[in-house]
Enzyme design. Structure first.
Site, PDB file in Angstrom:
ATOM      1  N   ARG A 174       0.851  -1.195   0.000  1.00 45.65           N
ATOM      2  CA  ARG A 174       0.000   0.000   0.000  1.00 45.65           C
ATOM      3  C   ARG A 174       0.889   1.247   0.000  1.00 45.65           C
ATOM      4  O   ARG A 174       1.058   1.909   1.013  1.00 45.65           O
ATOM      5  CB  ARG A 174      -0.929  -0.020   1.218  1.00 45.65           C
ATOM      6  CG  ARG A 174      -2.062  -1.035   1.104  1.00 45.65           C
ATOM      7  CD  ARG A 174      -2.979  -0.654  -0.039  1.00 45.65           C
ATOM      8  NE  ARG A 174      -4.056  -1.574  -0.275  1.00 45.65           N
ATOM      9  CZ  ARG A 174      -5.243  -1.514   0.323  1.00 45.65           C
ATOM     10  NH1 ARG A 174      -5.481  -0.637   1.257  1.00 45.65           N
ATOM     11  NH2 ARG A 174      -6.197  -2.362   0.008  1.00 45.65           N
ATOM     12  N   GLN A 199      -0.267   2.559  -6.204  1.00 40.14           N
ATOM     13  CA  GLN A 199      -1.710   2.870  -6.230  1.00 40.14           C
ATOM     14  C   GLN A 199      -2.376   2.504  -7.549  1.00 40.14           C
ATOM     15  O   GLN A 199      -3.488   1.983  -7.569  1.00 40.14           O
ATOM     16  CB  GLN A 199      -1.930   4.359  -5.947  1.00 40.14           C
ATOM     17  CG  GLN A 199      -1.994   4.674  -4.463  1.00 40.14           C
ATOM     18  CD  GLN A 199      -2.288   6.141  -4.210  1.00 40.14           C
ATOM     19  OE1 GLN A 199      -2.056   6.996  -5.060  1.00 40.14           O
ATOM     20  NE2 GLN A 199      -2.791   6.445  -3.034  1.00 40.14           N
ATOM     21  N   ASP A 257      -3.345  -1.154  -7.657  1.00 37.95           N
ATOM     22  CA  ASP A 257      -4.013  -1.658  -6.457  1.00 37.95           C
ATOM     23  C   ASP A 257      -5.372  -2.268  -6.814  1.00 37.95           C
ATOM     24  O   ASP A 257      -6.400  -1.593  -6.803  1.00 37.95           O
ATOM     25  CB  ASP A 257      -4.174  -0.524  -5.450  1.00 37.95           C
ATOM     26  CG  ASP A 257      -4.688  -0.996  -4.098  1.00 37.95           C
ATOM     27  OD1 ASP A 257      -5.088  -2.172  -4.004  1.00 37.95           O
ATOM     28  OD2 ASP A 257      -4.701  -0.191  -3.152  1.00 37.95           O
ATOM     29  N   SER A 267      -8.218  -2.108  -4.092  1.00 42.11           N
ATOM     30  CA  SER A 267      -8.955  -0.840  -3.998  1.00 42.11           C
ATOM     31  C   SER A 267      -9.908  -0.654  -5.169  1.00 42.11           C
ATOM     32  O   SER A 267     -11.056  -0.248  -4.980  1.00 42.11           O
ATOM     33  CB  SER A 267      -7.977   0.341  -3.929  1.00 42.11           C
ATOM     34  OG  SER A 267      -7.307   0.344  -2.690  1.00 42.11           O
ATOM     35  N   TYR A 278      -0.911   6.719  10.463  1.00 48.10           N
ATOM     36  CA  TYR A 278      -1.686   5.495  10.650  1.00 48.10           C
ATOM     37  C   TYR A 278      -2.085   5.349  12.118  1.00 48.10           C
ATOM     38  O   TYR A 278      -1.280   5.570  13.015  1.00 48.10           O
ATOM     39  CB  TYR A 278      -0.880   4.258  10.237  1.00 48.10           C
ATOM     40  CG  TYR A 278      -0.621   4.182   8.756  1.00 48.10           C
ATOM     41  CD1 TYR A 278      -1.531   3.569   7.905  1.00 48.10           C
ATOM     42  CD2 TYR A 278       0.527   4.746   8.206  1.00 48.10           C
ATOM     43  CE1 TYR A 278      -1.304   3.511   6.539  1.00 48.10           C
ATOM     44  CE2 TYR A 278       0.768   4.693   6.842  1.00 48.10           C
ATOM     45  CZ  TYR A 278      -0.158   4.079   6.013  1.00 48.10           C
ATOM     46  OH  TYR A 278       0.073   4.032   4.668  1.00 48.10           O
TER      47      TYR A 278
END
Length: 374
Positions: free
Chosen positions: A119, A124, A127, A130, A230
């Protein structure tokens, strides 16, 4: 290089790993594309569109016998003998199912599981989790609206006012955020919960209310602030209070969408049997974690059941119910990943210095990648 795109054979799988758009781009790079006849039909892509993009239409053996095979799901036991030794396979191969990966290694296939991509910002565009979760979140709300026997928006009519549906979304990842956005467009009143208090801002930006559980100790507050953007795991004391707060909202809800998945582990229970009993007759639960055991113990994978007057939808592949767009997004993810494993000369290479390639590589030269790294 010869690139094959077979039809998917898993029950209910309607997606295809390439589209005319990506076929055209691969053809421009000098590759030969072979697409199995009928591979894209369920995704609204007939053979003629693939041919117009420059692909050859072949049978299963022709597509699976290529140097590079692009799939959505791991090959079945019937398909595997058609994939030649030394070939490269790219798809969603379920990296937490070692038996399936071992079969690929035993067949001498170099296999990449796209779900294992890190991730990171650089990954991205590849991905797949997602891109497909986005579709599942949207479809979950559409299915809920279809099952729910009342309106979603508030309506003022000559016969009186109809109240807006109350929707609760549990788990605010990609699927949860899309579920909130879709339910909002349909006019519902939405509340959402997540173990990461840091997602509150995203929830509120979509017009939903975040189910707030105040911090009672310095430890709880510190955990919520997280590290490097996070959130850290929350203390059990806070999780217990959150569960009690969620139970109140679920009892009042007309629709509950659950989206919590933990890679490689059974889905966590978010809606208990007791919570379902306390729900209103006619309420609907759509459990996006049904394939991994479900966020509700009453969910039955692949089925829609009515328990205590509540409809519980346990469909396991919602992205496949929006096959055209799901395939388009997945094919773009695949195309971007191929840039990492095809060099400037148009040949395949395994670059273990690349963190994305290293993470996705599951089998190579007859061994599982995990064994090779030891």
């Amino acid at each position: 290089m010869l690139i094959g795109v077979p039809a998917e054979t898993m029950a209910g799988e309607t997606r295809v790993a390439a589209t005319p758009e990506t076929v055209k781009k691969l053809r421009a790079q000098g590759h030969v594309l072979r697409v199995q006849s009928g591979a894209g039909v369920a995704a609204s892509v007939p053979d003629a569109l693939f041919e117009a993009a420059g692909a050859e239409i072949v049978d299963a053996a022709g597509a699976l016998g290529a140097d590079l095979v692009l799939k959505v799901r791991i090959p079945s036991e019937d398909e595997l003998p058609l994939v030649r030794k030394g070939a490269t396979l790219v798809g969603m191969l379920d990296p937490f199912q070692p038996a399936g990966l071992q079969r690929l290694a035993d067949a001498g296939i170099t296999a990449y599981a796209l779900e294992a991509a890190p991730r990171t910002t650089r990954a991205q565009s590849m991905d797949v989790l997602s891109s497909q979760a986005n579709i599942a979140g949207y479809k979950a709300v559409m299915i809920a609206a279809n099952q729910y026997q009342r309106f979603f928006p508030m309506l003022m009519t000559a016969a009186g006012t109809v109240k807006a549906a109350r929707v609760v979304v549990l788990g605010v990842g990609v699927a949860g955020l899309q579920a909130i956005a879709t339910a909002k467009r349909l006019g519902a009143v939405i509340e959402a919960s997540d173990v990461r208090p840091s997602v509150r801002e995203q929830v509120e930006s979509l017009g939903a209310k975040f189910i707030d559980v105040p911090y009672e100790t310095a430890e709880e507050k510190e955990a919520a602030e997280g590290v490097g953007g996070y959130a850290r795991p929350m203390p059990q004391s806070w999780l217990d209070r959150q569960k009690a707060e969620v139970a109140k909202r679920v009892a009042q809800a007309d629709v509950v969408i659950t989206t919590a998945l933990i890679p490689g582990r059974p889905a966590p229970v978010l809606v208990t049997a007791e919570m379902v009993q306390a729900m209103k007759p006619g309420a609907v639960i759509v459990d996006l974690a049904a394939e991994r055991g479900g966020n509700c113990p009453l969910t039955q994978a692949g089925m829609t059941v009515v328990t205590h007057g509540v409809t519980i939808v346990g469909l396991t592949n919602l992205a496949a119910l929006v096959a055209a767009d799901a395939s388009a997004l997945y094919a773009r993810n695949v195309l971007d990943f191929l840039k990492l494993i095809i060099n400037k000369d148009g040949a395949l290479h395994v670059d273990m210095e690349d963190d994305i390639v290293a993470a996705c590589l599951m089998a190579h030269e007859g061994q599982l990648a995990a064994q090779r790294r030891k």
